[in-house]
Motif scaffolding. Structure first.
Motif, PDB file in Angstrom:
ATOM      1  N   LEU A 162       0.901  -0.776   0.170  1.00 55.05           N
ATOM      2  CA  LEU A 162      -0.265  -0.134  -0.060  1.00 55.05           C
ATOM      3  C   LEU A 162       0.441   1.443  -0.187  1.00 55.05           C
ATOM      4  CD1 LEU A 162      -3.260   1.373   0.793  1.00 55.05           C
ATOM      5  CD2 LEU A 162      -2.377   1.320   2.881  1.00 55.05           C
ATOM      6  N   THR A 163       0.973   2.495  -1.107  1.00 54.09           N
ATOM      7  CA  THR A 163       0.992   3.187  -1.195  1.00 54.09           C
ATOM      8  C   THR A 163       0.551   4.308  -0.749  1.00 54.09           C
ATOM      9  OG1 THR A 163       2.829   2.108  -2.714  1.00 54.09           O
ATOM     10  CG2 THR A 163       3.214   4.830  -2.926  1.00 54.09           C
ATOM     11  N   ALA A 164       0.757   5.523   0.306  1.00 55.68           N
ATOM     12  CA  ALA A 164       0.488   6.481   0.250  1.00 55.68           C
ATOM     13  C   ALA A 164       1.016   8.190  -0.363  1.00 55.68           C
ATOM     14  CB  ALA A 164      -0.654   7.079   1.394  1.00 55.68           C
ATOM     15  N   GLY A 165       0.592   8.885  -0.990  1.00 54.06           N
ATOM     16  CA  GLY A 165       1.532   9.986  -1.200  1.00 54.06           C
ATOM     17  C   GLY A 165       1.646  10.570  -2.642  1.00 54.06           C
ATOM     18  N   ARG A 166       3.215  10.934  -2.900  1.00 53.36           N
ATOM     19  CA  ARG A 166       2.524  11.450  -4.594  1.00 53.36           C
ATOM     20  C   ARG A 166       3.540  10.456  -5.389  1.00 53.36           C
ATOM     21  NH1 ARG A 166       5.312  17.129  -5.756  1.00 53.36           N
ATOM     22  NH2 ARG A 166       3.443  17.717  -3.903  1.00 53.36           N
ATOM     23  N   GLN A 167       3.271   9.358  -6.272  1.00 57.02           N
ATOM     24  CA  GLN A 167       3.753   8.515  -6.220  1.00 57.02           C
ATOM     25  C   GLN A 167       3.557   8.277  -7.431  1.00 57.02           C
ATOM     26  OE1 GLN A 167       0.735   4.997  -5.317  1.00 57.02           O
ATOM     27  NE2 GLN A 167       0.298   7.213  -3.920  1.00 57.02           N
ATOM     28  N   ASN A 168       4.388   6.501  -8.366  1.00 55.13           N
ATOM     29  CA  ASN A 168       3.675   6.686 -10.215  1.00 55.13           C
ATOM     30  C   ASN A 168       3.139   5.566  -9.878  1.00 55.13           C
ATOM     31  OD1 ASN A 168       5.607   8.861 -10.951  1.00 55.13           O
ATOM     32  ND2 ASN A 168       7.499   6.757 -10.330  1.00 55.13           N
ATOM     33  N   PHE A 169       2.605   5.571 -11.023  1.00 56.69           N
ATOM     34  CA  PHE A 169       1.735   4.311 -11.171  1.00 56.69           C
ATOM     35  C   PHE A 169       1.560   4.441 -12.375  1.00 56.69           C
ATOM     36  CE2 PHE A 169      -3.098   2.472 -11.459  1.00 56.69           C
ATOM     37  CZ  PHE A 169      -2.693   2.187 -10.217  1.00 56.69           C
ATOM     38  N   SER A 184       6.005  13.006 -15.075  1.00 55.83           N
ATOM     39  CA  SER A 184       4.840  13.044 -14.251  1.00 55.83           C
ATOM     40  C   SER A 184       4.474  12.126 -12.952  1.00 55.83           C
ATOM     41  CB  SER A 184       3.590  13.367 -14.752  1.00 55.83           C
ATOM     42  OG  SER A 184       2.694  11.771 -15.416  1.00 55.83           O
ATOM     43  N   SER A 185       4.041  12.744 -11.608  1.00 58.11           N
ATOM     44  CA  SER A 185       3.598  11.457 -10.848  1.00 58.11           C
ATOM     45  C   SER A 185       2.226  11.840 -10.642  1.00 58.11           C
ATOM     46  CB  SER A 185       4.530  11.344 -10.012  1.00 58.11           C
ATOM     47  OG  SER A 185       4.495  13.167  -9.137  1.00 58.11           O
ATOM     48  N   PHE A 206      -6.674   9.158  -6.566  1.00 61.01           N
ATOM     49  CA  PHE A 206      -5.807   9.884  -6.575  1.00 61.01           C
ATOM     50  C   PHE A 206      -6.685  11.316  -6.805  1.00 61.01           C
ATOM     51  CE2 PHE A 206      -4.056   5.923  -8.942  1.00 61.01           C
ATOM     52  CZ  PHE A 206      -3.118   5.968  -8.337  1.00 61.01           C
ATOM     53  N   ASP A 207      -5.992  12.321  -6.052  1.00 64.79           N
ATOM     54  CA  ASP A 207      -6.425  13.649  -6.273  1.00 64.79           C
ATOM     55  C   ASP A 207      -6.054  14.443  -6.704  1.00 64.79           C
ATOM     56  OD1 ASP A 207      -4.583  14.354  -4.732  1.00 64.79           O
ATOM     57  OD2 ASP A 207      -5.797  14.716  -2.363  1.00 64.79           O
ATOM     58  N   ARG A 208      -4.516  14.493  -7.247  1.00 63.64           N
ATOM     59  CA  ARG A 208      -3.508  15.182  -7.657  1.00 63.64           C
ATOM     60  C   ARG A 208      -2.742  15.100  -8.885  1.00 63.64           C
ATOM     61  NH1 ARG A 208      -7.571  18.030  -5.836  1.00 63.64           N
ATOM     62  NH2 ARG A 208      -7.308  20.372  -4.744  1.00 63.64           N
ATOM     63  N   VAL A 209      -2.378  15.527  -9.784  1.00 63.39           N
ATOM     64  CA  VAL A 209      -1.525  14.775 -10.701  1.00 63.39           C
ATOM     65  C   VAL A 209       0.088  15.941 -10.493  1.00 63.39           C
ATOM     66  CG1 VAL A 209      -2.181  16.288 -13.297  1.00 63.39           C
ATOM     67  CG2 VAL A 209      -0.815  14.194 -12.939  1.00 63.39           C
ATOM     68  N   SER A 210       0.978  15.925 -10.588  1.00 67.28           N
ATOM     69  CA  SER A 210       2.037  16.118 -10.514  1.00 67.28           C
ATOM     70  C   SER A 210       2.504  16.632 -11.931  1.00 67.28           C
ATOM     71  CB  SER A 210       3.311  15.813  -9.839  1.00 67.28           C
ATOM     72  OG  SER A 210       4.673  17.221  -9.690  1.00 67.28           O
ATOM     73  N   PRO A 211       2.703  17.449 -12.592  1.00 69.44           N
ATOM     74  CA  PRO A 211       2.719  18.144 -14.555  1.00 69.44           C
ATOM     75  C   PRO A 211       4.182  17.489 -14.579  1.00 69.44           C
ATOM     76  CG  PRO A 211       1.330  18.930 -13.943  1.00 69.44           C
ATOM     77  CD  PRO A 211       1.724  18.551 -12.556  1.00 69.44           C
ATOM     78  N   ARG A 212       4.703  17.295 -15.995  1.00 72.38           N
ATOM     79  CA  ARG A 212       5.888  16.919 -16.164  1.00 72.38           C
ATOM     80  C   ARG A 212       6.372  18.726 -16.304  1.00 72.38           C
ATOM     81  NH1 ARG A 212       4.068  14.799 -22.085  1.00 72.38           N
ATOM     82  NH2 ARG A 212       2.641  16.062 -20.972  1.00 72.38           N
ATOM     83  N   SER A 216       3.818  23.002  -9.441  1.00 67.51           N
ATOM     84  CA  SER A 216       3.097  22.817  -8.480  1.00 67.51           C
ATOM     85  C   SER A 216       1.925  21.248  -8.431  1.00 67.51           C
ATOM     86  CB  SER A 216       1.700  23.842  -8.558  1.00 67.51           C
ATOM     87  OG  SER A 216       1.092  24.248  -9.614  1.00 67.51           O
ATOM     88  N   LEU A 217       1.129  21.122  -7.857  1.00 70.73           N
ATOM     89  CA  LEU A 217       0.296  20.124  -8.639  1.00 70.73           C
ATOM     90  C   LEU A 217      -1.149  20.686  -9.325  1.00 70.73           C
ATOM     91  CD1 LEU A 217      -0.120  18.122  -4.981  1.00 70.73           C
ATOM     92  CD2 LEU A 217       1.339  17.645  -6.772  1.00 70.73           C
ATOM     93  N   SER A 218      -1.797  19.868  -9.882  1.00 70.92           N
ATOM     94  CA  SER A 218      -3.003  20.457 -10.301  1.00 70.92           C
ATOM     95  C   SER A 218      -4.229  19.412 -10.478  1.00 70.92           C
ATOM     96  CB  SER A 218      -2.687  20.557 -12.581  1.00 70.92           C
ATOM     97  OG  SER A 218      -1.492  21.169 -12.448  1.00 70.92           O
TER      98      SER A 218
END
Length: 464
Positions: A162-169, A184-185, A206-212, A216-218
């Motif tokens: 189980l992974t929580a936080g900013r991550q790859n998927f 991205s992440s 997921f609630d946000r994406v970190s763009p390339r 900031s998160l979007s």
């Protein structure tokens, strides 16, 4: 338009067909049994398995529009245009990852700092902000910037994490995209379970994406839509290998107030690539509107079928793709959630579009130069018809405005490329790739007419 590092030879299929197998692909049935080992049982410890390393990537691209197309930029309050755009960025990732603690429940942390250094800072060259070079509100390049690309904590029991936080998927619908200087992440919670020998489960919210190319998160939006945003993407899926030669994957996703999307993919290998190997790939997406229908009414079926023939160093691949729907086949922006054979410089995803690709690749390892590969492809799309698109069913703002003018549109694309991976020494695994792509579209085809040369060098490094 999605300009992708897959732009040459649709790596989703060439990566399959370019491999030379030592023996014929087995058609044996694979029984489902419990995994023979426990990953957590082999945990080395939080500090004992700590690692520090990363990659640095030099990413250069020069584009030229033609047949009247131009890029625009602002200078002294005026809008200026010309045919060319150049982006040159050095992206570096420094990743610190602990090992899992020992015991029944293992705990691990991962933190990665992303840094971008802009090497071409000319306002005229970069043509304002894009997903290539970060620019401020005046269109000037942000010379250097950093952010947390990854920051998560992981919990593992047996073979389930189980992974929580900013991550790859990575899945057929939600997938990290890494075709720029930085990837991205996603921010959220996910799990991956591999408790069985040939059956695994994945899921996430997921609630946000970190763009390339943003600090900031979007919120999530779509690649081809009207800019509407959502803050919740949920996905769940399974990977299953019923035969040694057959791998399948099924995923479903709910994108709140946009759509429900379902994906099925399968890859089958037959024969011996030293003599003649056949790889068949099939990908299918079903997309239907959901909730508030921010992307309008959608009922879209899209699929691709690829056939790859491999003989020793040589691979020849044919790909057919078809969109059944009066809107684009669409997917989430800042993701690689389009596992279709003909997703190239153009995604070949127009309303009711059909497309065909032929691709060739040669692996020079068979001729004594391991790591060196060449490829070429040609693709053509036709029958694009958006005249039956009804938009948002009476709403003022259409999700895919302008699509109604696409009536019998067509386009073509070709590309060539070369890549080399260093095989040994201090720079082992360093990858260098050069590509040239040319795309030409009819009057109302959405991607236009453009040429691009891209040179990308990626160097991995280990500190600890």
């Amino acid at each position: 338009m999605k300009l992708s590092s897959k732009a040459l030879l649709a790596l989703a299929i060439s990566s399959i067909t370019a491999t030379a197998y030592a023996e014929p692909a087995s058609q044996d049935f694979v029984p489902t049994t419990l995994a023979s080992t426990s990953a957590q049982g082999e945990a080395k410890g939080f500090i004992e398995d700590f690692s520090l390393g990363g990659t640095t990537r030099n990413w250069y691209s020069h584009e030229s529009k033609y047949r009247g197309g131009t890029f625009a930029y602002q200078k002294h309050g005026q809008t200026l245009t010309d045919r060319n755009r150049t982006n040159w960025v050095q992206g570096t990732i420094l990743n610190a990852s602990s090992g899992f603690t020992q015991g029944t429940v293992g705990v691990k942390t991962e933190v990665a700092v992303y840094n971008a250094l802009v090497l071409d800072r000319s306002k005229r060259d970069i043509k304002g902000g894009s997903n290539r070079t970060l620019a401020d509100s005046n269109g000037d390049a942000v010379d250097q910037w950093s952010k947390l690309g990854l920051a998560n904590v992981q919990f593992r029991v047996s073979n389930t994490t189980l992974t929580a936080g900013r991550q790859n998927f990575s899945s057929g619908i939600v997938d990290t995209i890494g075709n720029r200087a930085l990837p991205s992440s996603f921010q959220g919670v996910s799990f991956n379970s591999e408790e069985f020998s040939n059956l695994s489960f994945q899921g996430g919210v997921f609630d946000r994406v970190s763009p390339r190319s943003e600090q900031s998160l979007s919120k999530f939006r779509t690649e081809y839509g009207n800019g509407a945003e959502t803050d919740k993407v949920s996905t769940l899926g399974v990977n299953y290998q019923p035969l040694k030669s057959l791998k399948t994957s099924f995923f479903a996703a709910n994108v709140k107030d946009f759509w429900n999307q379902y994906y099925f993919g399968a890859t089958h290998e037959l024969g011996d690539a030293q003599q003649l190997g056949l790889t068949t790939g099939f990908n299918y997406y079903k997309t239907v509107d959901e909730g508030k229908k921010e992307m309008g009414e959608i009922d879209n079926d899209t699929f691709s079928l690829s056939l790859g023939l491999t003989h020793q160093a040589h691979s020849l691949t044919f790909g057919y793709q078809q969109v059944n729907g009066n809107e684009y086949f669409d997917y989430l922006h800042e993701t690689n959630g389009i596992y279709l054979a003909n997703s190239l410089t153009s995604d070949f995803n127009g309303p009711n579009e059909k497309s065909f690709q032929i691709a060739y690749a040669i692996n020079m390892a068979e001729y004594g130069v391991p790591g060196l590969k060449f490829n070429a492809y040609s693709a053509r799309g036709w029958g694009i018809d958006g005249t039956h698109y009804t938009g948002n069913n009476g709403r003022a703002k259409f999700a895919y405005d302008g699509i109604q003018s696409q009536d019998g549109e067509k386009h073509q694309e070709y590309g060539v490329g070369a890549s080399y991976a260093v095989q040994s020494g201090p720079l082992k695994a360093t990858a260098i790739r050069a590509t040239y792509v040319e795309h030409r579209g009819s009057e109302f085809q959405s991607d236009g007419s453009i040429k691009e040369f891209r040179l990308v060098t990626t160097i991995p490094f280990n500190i600890l």
